[in-house]
Design a protein around this motif. Structure first.
Motif, PDB file in Angstrom:
ATOM      1  N   MET A 110       0.827  -1.211   0.000  1.00  0.00           N
ATOM      2  CA  MET A 110       0.000   0.000   0.000  1.00  0.00           C
ATOM      3  C   MET A 110       0.864   1.264   0.000  1.00  0.00           C
ATOM      4  SD  MET A 110      -3.150  -0.351  -0.450  1.00  0.00           S
ATOM      5  CE  MET A 110      -3.534   1.361  -0.098  1.00  0.00           C
ATOM      6  N   ASP A 111       1.936   1.262   0.793  1.00  0.00           N
ATOM      7  CA  ASP A 111       2.871   2.396   0.752  1.00  0.00           C
ATOM      8  C   ASP A 111       3.406   2.579  -0.662  1.00  0.00           C
ATOM      9  OD1 ASP A 111       3.023   3.818   3.065  1.00  0.00           O
ATOM     10  OD2 ASP A 111       4.715   2.743   3.914  1.00  0.00           O
ATOM     11  N   ASN A 112       3.770   1.472  -1.260  1.00  0.00           N
ATOM     12  CA  ASN A 112       4.307   1.456  -2.618  1.00  0.00           C
ATOM     13  C   ASN A 112       3.307   2.033  -3.623  1.00  0.00           C
ATOM     14  OD1 ASN A 112       6.100   0.653  -4.723  1.00  0.00           O
ATOM     15  ND2 ASN A 112       4.976  -1.249  -4.975  1.00  0.00           N
ATOM     16  N   PHE A 113       2.067   1.547  -3.592  1.00  0.00           N
ATOM     17  CA  PHE A 113       1.041   1.992  -4.534  1.00  0.00           C
ATOM     18  C   PHE A 113       0.656   3.457  -4.309  1.00  0.00           C
ATOM     19  CE2 PHE A 113      -0.501  -2.659  -4.579  1.00  0.00           C
ATOM     20  CZ  PHE A 113       0.382  -2.966  -5.598  1.00  0.00           C
ATOM     21  N   LEU A 114       0.510   3.849  -3.041  1.00  0.00           N
ATOM     22  CA  LEU A 114       0.086   5.221  -2.756  1.00  0.00           C
ATOM     23  C   LEU A 114       1.146   6.240  -3.177  1.00  0.00           C
ATOM     24  CD1 LEU A 114      -1.679   4.810   0.708  1.00  0.00           C
ATOM     25  CD2 LEU A 114      -2.741   5.470  -1.460  1.00  0.00           C
ATOM     26  N   LEU A 115       2.417   5.894  -3.023  1.00  0.00           N
ATOM     27  CA  LEU A 115       3.474   6.800  -3.486  1.00  0.00           C
ATOM     28  C   LEU A 115       3.409   6.971  -5.009  1.00  0.00           C
ATOM     29  CD1 LEU A 115       6.478   5.672  -1.246  1.00  0.00           C
ATOM     30  CD2 LEU A 115       5.164   7.799  -1.083  1.00  0.00           C
ATOM     31  N   ALA A 116       3.076   5.892  -5.722  1.00  0.00           N
ATOM     32  CA  ALA A 116       2.932   5.979  -7.179  1.00  0.00           C
ATOM     33  C   ALA A 116       1.712   6.808  -7.566  1.00  0.00           C
ATOM     34  CB  ALA A 116       2.826   4.578  -7.781  1.00  0.00           C
ATOM     35  N   VAL A 117       0.597   6.610  -6.864  1.00  0.00           N
ATOM     36  CA  VAL A 117      -0.625   7.372  -7.128  1.00  0.00           C
ATOM     37  C   VAL A 117      -0.404   8.859  -6.848  1.00  0.00           C
ATOM     38  CG1 VAL A 117      -2.979   7.766  -6.296  1.00  0.00           C
ATOM     39  CG2 VAL A 117      -2.208   5.439  -6.771  1.00  0.00           C
ATOM     40  N   LEU A 245       9.036  13.533  -2.968  1.00  0.00           N
ATOM     41  CA  LEU A 245      10.318  12.977  -3.397  1.00  0.00           C
ATOM     42  C   LEU A 245      11.165  12.529  -2.213  1.00  0.00           C
ATOM     43  CD1 LEU A 245      11.516  15.251  -6.347  1.00  0.00           C
ATOM     44  CD2 LEU A 245      11.167  12.779  -6.391  1.00  0.00           C
ATOM     45  N   ALA A 246      11.118  13.277  -1.120  1.00  0.00           N
ATOM     46  CA  ALA A 246      11.873  12.902   0.075  1.00  0.00           C
ATOM     47  C   ALA A 246      11.377  11.572   0.635  1.00  0.00           C
ATOM     48  CB  ALA A 246      11.748  14.002   1.135  1.00  0.00           C
ATOM     49  N   THR A 282      10.516   5.593   8.623  1.00  0.00           N
ATOM     50  CA  THR A 282       9.806   6.285   7.548  1.00  0.00           C
ATOM     51  C   THR A 282       8.370   6.637   7.921  1.00  0.00           C
ATOM     52  OG1 THR A 282      11.185   5.202   5.890  1.00  0.00           O
ATOM     53  CG2 THR A 282       9.121   6.157   5.118  1.00  0.00           C
ATOM     54  N   PRO A 283       7.571   5.712   8.493  1.00  0.00           N
ATOM     55  CA  PRO A 283       6.219   6.102   8.923  1.00  0.00           C
ATOM     56  C   PRO A 283       6.214   7.221   9.956  1.00  0.00           C
ATOM     57  CG  PRO A 283       6.381   3.718   8.821  1.00  0.00           C
ATOM     58  CD  PRO A 283       7.777   4.256   8.632  1.00  0.00           C
ATOM     59  N   ASN A 286       7.241  10.651   7.854  1.00  0.00           N
ATOM     60  CA  ASN A 286       6.326  11.134   6.822  1.00  0.00           C
ATOM     61  C   ASN A 286       5.482  12.329   7.256  1.00  0.00           C
ATOM     62  OD1 ASN A 286       7.328   9.272   5.072  1.00  0.00           O
ATOM     63  ND2 ASN A 286       5.498   7.991   4.973  1.00  0.00           N
ATOM     64  N   PRO A 287       4.821  12.282   8.436  1.00  0.00           N
ATOM     65  CA  PRO A 287       4.016  13.440   8.846  1.00  0.00           C
ATOM     66  C   PRO A 287       4.832  14.715   8.979  1.00  0.00           C
ATOM     67  CG  PRO A 287       3.505  11.536  10.205  1.00  0.00           C
ATOM     68  CD  PRO A 287       4.717  11.181   9.406  1.00  0.00           C
ATOM     69  N   PHE A 288       6.062  14.582   9.509  1.00  0.00           N
ATOM     70  CA  PHE A 288       6.911  15.761   9.680  1.00  0.00           C
ATOM     71  C   PHE A 288       7.367  16.303   8.325  1.00  0.00           C
ATOM     72  CE2 PHE A 288       7.398  13.275  13.591  1.00  0.00           C
ATOM     73  CZ  PHE A 288       7.054  14.235  14.536  1.00  0.00           C
ATOM     74  N   ILE A 289       7.710  15.405   7.408  1.00  0.00           N
ATOM     75  CA  ILE A 289       8.154  15.840   6.081  1.00  0.00           C
ATOM     76  C   ILE A 289       7.043  16.597   5.368  1.00  0.00           C
ATOM     77  CG2 ILE A 289       8.835  15.032   3.784  1.00  0.00           C
ATOM     78  CD1 ILE A 289      10.302  12.710   5.167  1.00  0.00           C
ATOM     79  N   TYR A 290       5.833  16.055   5.396  1.00  0.00           N
ATOM     80  CA  TYR A 290       4.722  16.691   4.684  1.00  0.00           C
ATOM     81  C   TYR A 290       4.236  17.965   5.375  1.00  0.00           C
ATOM     82  CZ  TYR A 290       4.164  12.920   1.321  1.00  0.00           C
ATOM     83  OH  TYR A 290       4.370  12.031   0.301  1.00  0.00           O
TER      84      TYR A 290
END
Length: 313
Positions: A110-117, A245-246, A282-283, A286-290
């Motif tokens: 799901m992480d993989n697919f959502l990053l692509a979407v 991208l990060a 990474t999980p 992610n919130p901090f990066i975004y």
């Protein structure tokens, strides 16, 4: 023995990350802190997107789904590890191990697919801004997420069923902090050729096709941005993609280090460290990066906190 349907091993031993008591205490506090930060950060992202109507757009719809998946991703492995440490045990039952494996595969996919979407969403926003609202409809967004969940669950079920047919005879020690595919296959006393082939071919396709789509999307985005005449316009376009991208670099970099680098360069410690990066770190990041790189997200979080303080006072 290779054709047996039953496993003679009823439970596995998770060897954690260190056998030194002092290091275990330090690692326990570190993982507990990271898990609490992951839960808090991702819940705040989901709440902010749900409450603030300005964030009801495709990009934030995908981001809220990514936060939910990241929250589940960490919750699948870290709590069990923390509870085992508190209780002073290292065991996980055979059904529990298969369940953990199933959800690990699902949430990784799901992480993989959502990053692509999300990369496709940025591609449409930057390269076809005038047609963005007509292309990225609510129906399409829901369809993309639902399709991702369907494929991820089918893939998780496939690998879990293939693992369930194997036999585990004597050694039940997993040099890891959760049940992953590779350590389990090494412990089996059955013929694992089919499992390894499915991991390599089917698993490889599921990982590489979305990564290829991400790379193509960003090649098109870069080409479009370089044609923008103003420096300010270029910076604005790149800044909208910087957070994504990060996250992509962090997620795929660690997965490639574990699963696609030469086996001669592998060690149990290096593989575990890389796995910790994409399953725990990474999980959490992610919130901090975004939120730190996104004005709308920072505004929504600030607004939510101010509203909460107002209701308390």
């Amino acid at each position: 023995m290779g054709g047996a349907n039953q496993s003679s091993v009823s439970e596995f031993l998770l060897l954690w990350l260190s056998r030194q008591p002092e290091e275990q205490q330090l690692l326990f506090m570190l993982f507990l802190s990271m898990y609490l930060a992951t839960v808090l950060g991702n819940l705040l992202i989901i709440l902010a997107i749900t409450i603030d109507s300005r964030l009801h757009s495709p990009m934030y719809f995908f981001l809220s789904n990514l936060s939910f998946v990241d929250l589940c991703f960490s919750s699948n492995t870290v709590p069990k590890m923390l509870v085992n440490h508190i209780l002073g045990i290292q065991t996980i039952s055979f059904p529990g191990c298969l369940t953990q494996l199933y959800f690990f595969v699902v949430f990784t996919d799901m992480d993989n697919f959502l990053l692509a979407v999300m990369a496709y969403d940025r591609f449409v926003a930057v390269c076809h801004p005038l047609h963005y609202t007509t292309k990225m409809t609510h129906q399409l967004c829901v369809l993309l997420v639902a399709g991702s969940w369907s494929i991820a669950n089918l893939n998780g079920l496939l690998h879990t069923l293939l693992m369930a047919r194997l036999s585990f005879c004597a050694d039940n020690r997993i040099p890891h902090f959760f049940c992953d595919l590779s350590p389990l296959l090494k412990l089996s006393c059955s013929d694992t050729h089919l499992n390894e082939m499915m991991v390599l071919i089917e698993g490889g396709l599921i990982m590489m096709i979305p990564l290829f789509c991400i790379l193509v999307s960003y090649i098109c985005i870069t080409s479009a941005v370089l044609r923008v005449p103003s420096t300010k316009g270029k910076w604005k376009a790149f800044s909208t993609c910087g957070s994504h991208l990060a996250v992509v670099s962090l997620f795929y970099g660690t997965i490639i280090a574990v699963y696609f680098s030469p086996s001669s360069s592998h060690s149990a410690k290096s593989d575990t460290a890389a796995t910790v990066m994409y399953t725990v770190v990474t999980p959490m990041l992610n919130p901090f990066i975004y939120s730190l790189r996104n004005k709308d997200m920072k505004g929504a979080l600030r607004k939510m906190i101010v509203r909460k303080r107002g209701s308390i006072s």
